[in-house]
Design a protein around this motif. Structure first.
Motif, PDB file in Angstrom:
ATOM      1  N   GLN A  68       5.298   8.891  28.593  1.00 21.20           N
ATOM      2  CA  GLN A  68       4.257   9.019  27.582  1.00 21.20           C
ATOM      3  C   GLN A  68       2.971   8.438  28.138  1.00 21.20           C
ATOM      4  O   GLN A  68       2.852   7.236  28.336  1.00 21.20           O
ATOM      5  CB  GLN A  68       4.653   8.296  26.292  1.00 21.20           C
ATOM      6  CG  GLN A  68       3.684   8.557  25.169  1.00 21.20           C
ATOM      7  CD  GLN A  68       4.227   8.083  23.829  1.00 21.20           C
ATOM      8  OE1 GLN A  68       5.382   7.733  23.715  1.00 21.20           O
ATOM      9  NE2 GLN A  68       3.380   8.076  22.829  1.00 21.20           N
ATOM     10  N   TYR A  69       2.009   9.305  28.420  1.00 18.32           N
ATOM     11  CA  TYR A  69       0.779   8.883  29.071  1.00 18.32           C
ATOM     12  C   TYR A  69      -0.250   8.276  28.132  1.00 18.32           C
ATOM     13  O   TYR A  69      -1.082   7.501  28.550  1.00 18.32           O
ATOM     14  CB  TYR A  69       0.124  10.068  29.785  1.00 18.32           C
ATOM     15  CG  TYR A  69       0.908  10.572  30.962  1.00 18.32           C
ATOM     16  CD1 TYR A  69       0.979   9.839  32.132  1.00 18.32           C
ATOM     17  CD2 TYR A  69       1.578  11.777  30.897  1.00 18.32           C
ATOM     18  CE1 TYR A  69       1.703  10.295  33.222  1.00 18.32           C
ATOM     19  CE2 TYR A  69       2.304  12.246  31.988  1.00 18.32           C
ATOM     20  CZ  TYR A  69       2.365  11.499  33.141  1.00 18.32           C
ATOM     21  OH  TYR A  69       3.074  11.947  34.208  1.00 18.32           O
ATOM     22  N   PHE A  70      -0.214   8.661  26.874  1.00 16.42           N
ATOM     23  CA  PHE A  70      -1.243   8.191  25.953  1.00 16.42           C
ATOM     24  C   PHE A  70      -0.696   8.101  24.537  1.00 16.42           C
ATOM     25  O   PHE A  70       0.286   8.752  24.196  1.00 16.42           O
ATOM     26  CB  PHE A  70      -2.465   9.113  25.979  1.00 16.42           C
ATOM     27  CG  PHE A  70      -2.141  10.540  25.633  1.00 16.42           C
ATOM     28  CD1 PHE A  70      -2.166  10.975  24.323  1.00 16.42           C
ATOM     29  CD2 PHE A  70      -1.811  11.451  26.621  1.00 16.42           C
ATOM     30  CE1 PHE A  70      -1.860  12.288  24.002  1.00 16.42           C
ATOM     31  CE2 PHE A  70      -1.507  12.766  26.312  1.00 16.42           C
ATOM     32  CZ  PHE A  70      -1.531  13.184  24.997  1.00 16.42           C
ATOM     33  N   CYS A  71      -1.340   7.272  23.737  1.00 12.17           N
ATOM     34  CA  CYS A  71      -1.026   7.122  22.320  1.00 12.17           C
ATOM     35  C   CYS A  71      -2.345   7.186  21.564  1.00 12.17           C
ATOM     36  O   CYS A  71      -3.122   6.226  21.587  1.00 12.17           O
ATOM     37  CB  CYS A  71      -0.318   5.795  22.054  1.00 12.17           C
ATOM     38  SG  CYS A  71       1.315   5.668  22.807  1.00 12.17           S
ATOM     39  N   LEU A  72      -2.621   8.302  20.936  1.00 11.99           N
ATOM     40  CA  LEU A  72      -3.889   8.468  20.226  1.00 11.99           C
ATOM     41  C   LEU A  72      -3.860   7.721  18.896  1.00 11.99           C
ATOM     42  O   LEU A  72      -2.934   7.894  18.109  1.00 11.99           O
ATOM     43  CB  LEU A  72      -4.161   9.947  19.961  1.00 11.99           C
ATOM     44  CG  LEU A  72      -4.371  10.835  21.185  1.00 11.99           C
ATOM     45  CD1 LEU A  72      -4.510  12.292  20.749  1.00 11.99           C
ATOM     46  CD2 LEU A  72      -5.589  10.396  21.970  1.00 11.99           C
ATOM     47  N   ALA A 105      -3.856  14.564  30.251  1.00 17.05           N
ATOM     48  CA  ALA A 105      -2.944  13.453  29.974  1.00 17.05           C
ATOM     49  C   ALA A 105      -3.400  12.168  30.663  1.00 17.05           C
ATOM     50  O   ALA A 105      -3.388  11.091  30.053  1.00 17.05           O
ATOM     51  CB  ALA A 105      -1.526  13.816  30.410  1.00 17.05           C
ATOM     52  N   LEU A 106      -3.820  12.267  31.912  1.00 20.56           N
ATOM     53  CA  LEU A 106      -4.282  11.085  32.637  1.00 20.56           C
ATOM     54  C   LEU A 106      -5.585  10.544  32.052  1.00 20.56           C
ATOM     55  O   LEU A 106      -5.767   9.334  31.936  1.00 20.56           O
ATOM     56  CB  LEU A 106      -4.443  11.407  34.117  1.00 20.56           C
ATOM     57  CG  LEU A 106      -3.138  11.704  34.864  1.00 20.56           C
ATOM     58  CD1 LEU A 106      -3.438  12.213  36.277  1.00 20.56           C
ATOM     59  CD2 LEU A 106      -2.248  10.483  34.906  1.00 20.56           C
ATOM     60  N   GLY A 107      -6.485  11.444  31.689  1.00 21.94           N
ATOM     61  CA  GLY A 107      -7.753  11.023  31.095  1.00 21.94           C
ATOM     62  C   GLY A 107      -7.570  10.343  29.753  1.00 21.94           C
ATOM     63  O   GLY A 107      -8.184   9.303  29.477  1.00 21.94           O
ATOM     64  N   LEU A 108      -6.712  10.913  28.925  1.00 25.15           N
ATOM     65  CA  LEU A 108      -6.452  10.291  27.622  1.00 25.15           C
ATOM     66  C   LEU A 108      -5.709   8.967  27.807  1.00 25.15           C
ATOM     67  O   LEU A 108      -5.958   8.001  27.075  1.00 25.15           O
ATOM     68  CB  LEU A 108      -5.668  11.237  26.721  1.00 25.15           C
ATOM     69  CG  LEU A 108      -6.429  12.480  26.256  1.00 25.15           C
ATOM     70  CD1 LEU A 108      -5.524  13.389  25.441  1.00 25.15           C
ATOM     71  CD2 LEU A 108      -7.679  12.110  25.472  1.00 25.15           C
ATOM     72  N   CYS A 114      -0.816   3.450  25.759  1.00 29.81           N
ATOM     73  CA  CYS A 114       0.158   2.989  24.762  1.00 29.81           C
ATOM     74  C   CYS A 114       0.311   1.483  24.873  1.00 29.81           C
ATOM     75  O   CYS A 114       0.297   0.926  25.970  1.00 29.81           O
ATOM     76  CB  CYS A 114       1.492   3.679  25.001  1.00 29.81           C
ATOM     77  SG  CYS A 114       1.423   5.472  24.795  1.00 29.81           S
ATOM     78  N   ARG A 115       0.434   0.845  23.745  1.00 27.21           N
ATOM     79  CA  ARG A 115       0.618  -0.601  23.696  1.00 27.21           C
ATOM     80  C   ARG A 115       2.062  -0.901  23.305  1.00 27.21           C
ATOM     81  O   ARG A 115       2.605  -0.255  22.427  1.00 27.21           O
ATOM     82  CB  ARG A 115      -0.311  -1.246  22.651  1.00 27.21           C
ATOM     83  CG  ARG A 115      -1.777  -0.873  22.820  1.00 27.21           C
ATOM     84  CD  ARG A 115      -2.404  -1.639  23.962  1.00 27.21           C
ATOM     85  NE  ARG A 115      -3.819  -1.331  24.039  1.00 27.21           N
ATOM     86  CZ  ARG A 115      -4.391  -0.729  25.065  1.00 27.21           C
ATOM     87  NH1 ARG A 115      -3.689  -0.363  26.093  1.00 27.21           N
ATOM     88  NH2 ARG A 115      -5.680  -0.487  25.074  1.00 27.21           N
TER      89      ARG A 115
END
Length: 118
Positions: A68-72, A105-108, A114-115
Motif C-alpha cells: 500500500q503506497y498511499f493512504c488518502l 502511486a509513488l507520487g501520492l 500511510c501512518r
C-alpha cells in the motif's frame, strides 16, 4: 479493399501500442488547456482508485499494508492529488520512464504516506 485495410490497421494497432509512462502523464498534466487538465486529473483519480481497489481485494485499506503506497485522507481533492503527483515527478525525473500508474502511486505515497496505527 477497404475491409482489408481496416483489418490490417486493427491487427497492427496492438503491436504498435506503447505503455502510458510517467513522462507521458507529466506532458499531459503540464498542458494548460482544460481538456488536458481534466484528463490528467481523471487519470490520477482512476489510477489511485485502481490501487485502492487492488489493496481492498487483497486484504483491506485500514492501515499500512504491504504494497500500500498511499493512504488518502478523507476529503482529499483531485487538485491536491494532481499537485502531489506533479511535485513528486518534478523531483524524480529519473523515474518517469515507469508506468504512469506507478508514478501516481509513488507520487501520492510521498505526500500521503500511510501512518501506523497505535
Amino acid at each position: 479493399m477497404l475491409r482489408a485495410l481496416l483489418c490490417t490497421c486493427a491487427l497492427g494497432l496492438p503491436l504498435t501500442a506503447a505503455a502510458f509512462t510517467g513522462t507521458d502523464l507529466v506532458k499531459l498534466c503540464n498542458r494548460s488547456d482544460v481538456p488536458s487538465k481534466s484528463a490528467c486529473q481523471a487519470y490520477i483519480e482512476g489510477a489511485a482508485d485502481g490501487a485502492y481497489n487492488t489493496i481492498e481485494a487483497i486484504g483491506g485499506t485500514t492501515g499500512p499494508l504491504v504494497g500500500q503506497y498511499f493512504c488518502l485522507p478523507a476529503g482529499t481533492t483531485p487538485d491536491e492529488m494532481t499537485n502531489a503527483v506533479r511535485h513528486w515527478a518534478n523531483h524524480n525525473g529519473d523515474k518517469l520512464e515507469y508506468n504512469a500508474s506507478t508514478v501516481v502511486a509513488l507520487g501520492l505515497g510521498a505526500t500521503y504516506a500511510c501512518r501506523a496505527s497505535n
